[in-house]
Motif scaffolding. Structure first.
Motif, short mmCIF file in Angstrom:
data_model
loop_
_atom_site.label_atom_id
_atom_site.label_comp_id
_atom_site.label_asym_id
_atom_site.label_seq_id
_atom_site.Cartn_x
_atom_site.Cartn_y
_atom_site.Cartn_z
N THR A 69 0.81 -1.22 0.00
CA THR A 69 0.00 0.00 0.00
C THR A 69 0.85 1.27 0.00
OG1 THR A 69 -0.22 0.10 2.41
CG2 THR A 69 -1.91 -1.15 1.20
N ALA A 70 2.13 1.17 0.33
CA ALA A 70 3.02 2.34 0.30
C ALA A 70 3.42 2.69 -1.13
CB ALA A 70 4.26 2.07 1.14
N PHE A 71 3.19 1.78 -2.06
CA PHE A 71 3.60 1.97 -3.45
C PHE A 71 2.40 2.20 -4.36
CE2 PHE A 71 7.23 -0.05 -1.60
CZ PHE A 71 8.32 0.37 -2.34
N VAL A 72 2.68 2.82 -5.50
CA VAL A 72 1.70 2.93 -6.57
C VAL A 72 1.32 1.50 -6.95
CG1 VAL A 72 1.40 3.67 -8.97
CG2 VAL A 72 2.70 5.10 -7.39
N ASP A 73 0.06 1.29 -7.33
CA ASP A 73 -0.40 -0.06 -7.71
C ASP A 73 0.56 -0.72 -8.69
OD1 ASP A 73 -2.62 0.07 -6.09
OD2 ASP A 73 -4.00 0.64 -7.71
N GLY A 74 1.01 -1.92 -8.34
CA GLY A 74 1.87 -2.71 -9.20
C GLY A 74 3.36 -2.37 -9.12
N ALA A 75 3.73 -1.37 -8.30
CA ALA A 75 5.13 -0.95 -8.25
C ALA A 75 5.91 -1.51 -7.06
CB ALA A 75 5.21 0.58 -8.22
N ALA A 76 5.24 -2.18 -6.13
CA ALA A 76 5.93 -2.70 -4.94
C ALA A 76 6.90 -3.81 -5.33
CB ALA A 76 4.93 -3.21 -3.92
N PRO A 77 8.16 -3.70 -4.91
CA PRO A 77 9.13 -4.77 -5.20
C PRO A 77 8.76 -6.05 -4.44
CG PRO A 77 10.23 -2.74 -4.50
CD PRO A 77 8.77 -2.56 -4.25
N ASP A 78 9.19 -7.17 -4.97
CA ASP A 78 8.89 -8.46 -4.33
C ASP A 78 9.74 -8.70 -3.08
OD1 ASP A 78 6.98 -9.12 -6.24
OD2 ASP A 78 8.47 -10.05 -7.55
N ASN A 79 10.87 -8.03 -2.97
CA ASN A 79 11.81 -8.27 -1.87
C ASN A 79 11.55 -7.35 -0.67
OD1 ASN A 79 12.63 -6.04 -3.38
ND2 ASN A 79 14.80 -6.36 -2.91
N HIS A 80 10.33 -7.35 -0.16
CA HIS A 80 9.98 -6.46 0.94
C HIS A 80 10.85 -6.70 2.17
CE1 HIS A 80 7.74 -9.23 3.61
NE2 HIS A 80 7.50 -9.87 2.48
N GLN A 81 11.37 -7.91 2.35
CA GLN A 81 12.24 -8.20 3.50
C GLN A 81 13.51 -7.36 3.46
OE1 GLN A 81 11.25 -10.52 1.27
NE2 GLN A 81 10.09 -12.11 2.31
N ASP A 82 14.05 -7.16 2.26
CA ASP A 82 15.26 -6.34 2.12
C ASP A 82 14.99 -4.90 2.55
OD1 ASP A 82 16.63 -8.54 1.15
OD2 ASP A 82 16.34 -7.99 -0.95
N TYR A 83 13.81 -4.40 2.27
CA TYR A 83 13.44 -3.03 2.66
C TYR A 83 13.22 -2.93 4.16
CZ TYR A 83 13.01 -1.59 -2.19
OH TYR A 83 13.29 -1.26 -3.50
N ALA A 84 12.76 -4.02 4.78
CA ALA A 84 12.50 -4.02 6.22
C ALA A 84 13.79 -3.96 7.03
CB ALA A 84 11.69 -5.26 6.60
#
Length: 135
Positions: free
Chosen positions: A54-69
């Motif tokens: 939800t922090a990203f524009v629709d369809g733009a969220a990277p798959d590697n959310h763990q790396d961002y965390a």
């Protein structure tokens, strides 16, 4: 005027003084401040894949959310606004302990510090991240 009448009016005078002297609503956050909050809070929401998306524009969220965390984010300079798009330099640093949705701590990221330009897009009244390279 009798002293007793004056004492009875004292609470009313006090209330009028409080109301009339500098009681204003807190200033509203600017659009730029809202965009900065989206960037700097990304590490907090990245532990939950749904919140991260939800922090990203629709369809733009990277798959590697763990790396961002496992990283922290800080605005590192002036933002450039071009219509409904904002580009801002973001300082990305490691050493942040990530938590999963089950609140189990994970090993802190052992990465250096870098600065990347991130792009945000205004969607309605809020800014969403469009492009957020880690480096």
């Amino acid at each position: 005027m009798k002293l007793q009448n004056l004492i009875q009016l004292l609470p009313a005078f006090a209330l009028l003084t409080v109301i009339g002297c500098g009681s204003s609503a807190p200033p509203k956050a600017t659009l730029e401040q809202n965009a900065f909050a989206s960037v700097e809070g990304l590490g907090d929401v990245a532990g939950d894949p749904k919140m991260f998306a939800t922090a990203f524009v629709d369809g733009a969220a990277p798959d590697n959310h763990q790396d961002y965390a496992q990283r922290g984010y800080e605005i590192a300079g002036e933002a450039e606004v071009n219509g409904d798009q904002l580009t801002v330099p973001v300082k990305i640093f490691g050493g942040v302990v990530a938590t999963s949705s089950a609140d189990r701590a994970k090993k802190a990221a052992d990465v250096g510090t870098t600065t990347q330009n991130w792009v945000l897009q205004r969607v309605g009244e809020e800014w969403k991240i469009k492009d957020a390279p880690l480096g």
